[in-house]
Write an enzyme that holds these catalytic residues in place. Structure first.
Site, PDB file in Angstrom:
ATOM      1  N   ARG A  13      36.958 -36.628  29.788  1.00  0.00           N
ATOM      2  CA  ARG A  13      38.145 -37.451  29.491  1.00  0.00           C
ATOM      3  C   ARG A  13      37.776 -39.171  29.704  1.00  0.00           C
ATOM      4  O   ARG A  13      36.804 -39.640  28.937  1.00  0.00           O
ATOM      5  CB  ARG A  13      39.124 -37.275  30.428  1.00  0.00           C
ATOM      6  CG  ARG A  13      39.605 -35.612  30.224  1.00  0.00           C
ATOM      7  CD  ARG A  13      40.605 -35.017  31.429  1.00  0.00           C
ATOM      8  NE  ARG A  13      41.755 -35.831  31.522  1.00  0.00           N
ATOM      9  CZ  ARG A  13      42.995 -35.360  30.774  1.00  0.00           C
ATOM     10  NH1 ARG A  13      43.044 -34.485  29.978  1.00  0.00           N
ATOM     11  NH2 ARG A  13      43.920 -36.157  30.888  1.00  0.00           N
ATOM     12  N   ASP A 139      46.953 -46.363  38.302  1.00  0.00           N
ATOM     13  CA  ASP A 139      47.973 -45.560  37.532  1.00  0.00           C
ATOM     14  C   ASP A 139      49.131 -46.346  37.666  1.00  0.00           C
ATOM     15  O   ASP A 139      49.489 -47.063  38.682  1.00  0.00           O
ATOM     16  CB  ASP A 139      48.103 -44.135  38.233  1.00  0.00           C
ATOM     17  CG  ASP A 139      48.741 -43.083  36.974  1.00  0.00           C
ATOM     18  OD1 ASP A 139      50.055 -43.726  36.656  1.00  0.00           O
ATOM     19  OD2 ASP A 139      48.478 -42.315  36.986  1.00  0.00           O
ATOM     20  N   TYR A 152      50.397 -37.804  44.905  1.00  0.00           N
ATOM     21  CA  TYR A 152      49.453 -38.570  43.812  1.00  0.00           C
ATOM     22  C   TYR A 152      49.764 -39.868  43.677  1.00  0.00           C
ATOM     23  O   TYR A 152      48.902 -40.732  43.740  1.00  0.00           O
ATOM     24  CB  TYR A 152      49.558 -37.779  42.614  1.00  0.00           C
ATOM     25  CG  TYR A 152      48.926 -38.549  41.353  1.00  0.00           C
ATOM     26  CD1 TYR A 152      47.463 -38.492  41.187  1.00  0.00           C
ATOM     27  CD2 TYR A 152      49.492 -39.286  40.738  1.00  0.00           C
ATOM     28  CE1 TYR A 152      46.942 -39.172  40.096  1.00  0.00           C
ATOM     29  CE2 TYR A 152      49.112 -40.167  39.570  1.00  0.00           C
ATOM     30  CZ  TYR A 152      47.668 -40.170  39.385  1.00  0.00           C
ATOM     31  OH  TYR A 152      46.948 -40.714  38.296  1.00  0.00           O
TER      32      TYR A 152
END
Length: 245
Positions: A13, A139, A152
């Site tokens: 990825r 993120d 997360y």
């Protein structure tokens, strides 16, 4: 060029694309993997075919204290001129409130926060020798939590603060930055409805590519006056706000 970049989670990825990009830039690559041995071996072979002896693979479960310490010790034994650390490896799965246990929380925080921080700390002497840099993959959900992914989101928010803290602590010898991807690669369990919902929130109205992340990482590696920055790569999604669903 005899400079090495360590990329965690480099076998697949986004990590794979970063490895390919930095290798094309002339860096040698240490491909870290956890369970993706076959993919790591294939990437090593691919890179060494392009430039002999320019890639090595190393395995470690970064959420395990003993394995992390062993991994760092092996890196020190190799004594490679590591100038770049890319903390890309991460765990991503839902942890709905009410179904969380201590072991799951520990695993997510260990992989997504503690391992990157400790690797930065332990490898700082190597990086300092080569005016190196650290890039953490964060993120956009570090700032707007993803529903049912509380742990997360918390781990990535903490990694963002760790990035800013390390940029302060390791200056002026080592630069530290973060890259915050948005919708780049769909999670394996996503469905059409959830994908359409996300796309509707992106001003550029399309999914990003792993190469978009790799190109920014490449730029940051070669940008000697950028440190302490978190840069979103999300098609404008975080600029206009989004639901985090």
């Amino acid at each position: 060029m005899d400079k090495w970049a360590l990329i965690t989670g480099a076998a697949k990825r986004i990590g794979y694309c970063i490895a390919k990009q930095l290798h094309a830039d002339g860096l040698n690559i240490i491909v870290h993997y956890s369970k993706s041995r076959n993919e790591a071996i294939a990437l090593q072979s691919e890179l060494n075919h392009i430039r002999p002896n320019s890639a090595q693979i190393m395995q470690a479960e970064l959420n395990n204290q003993f394995e992390l310490e062993k991994f760092v010790a092996m890196l020190k034994v190799k004594s490679l001129p590591i100038s770049i650390l890319i903390n890309n490896a991460a765990e991503f799965y839902p942890t709905p409130l009410g179904n969380t246990d201590y072991q799951t929380a520990q695993q997510l925080l260990a992989t997504n926060l503690l391992a990157p921080y400790l690797l930065a700390e332990q490898l700082a002497p190597f990086l300092k020798q080569h005016s190196g840099c650290i890039i953490n993959l964060i993120d956009i959900h570090a700032r707007r939590p993803l529903k049912d992914h509380g742990l997360y989101s918390i781990s990535k928010a903490a990694l963002e603060m760790a990035t800013l803290s390390l940029a302060q602590e390791l200056a002026p010898d080592i630069r530290v930055n973060g890259v915050a991807p948005g919708a780049i690669l769909w999670p394996e369990l996503s469905n059409d409805d959830s994908q359409q919902h996300v796309l509707a929130e992106i001003p550029l109205a399309k999914l990003g590519q792993a190469e978009d992340i790799a190109k920014l990482v490449s730029h940051l590696v070669g940008a000697p006056y950028i440190s302490g920055q978190i840069i979103a790569v999300d098609g404008g999604r975080s600029a206009v706000g989004f639901t985090g669903a």
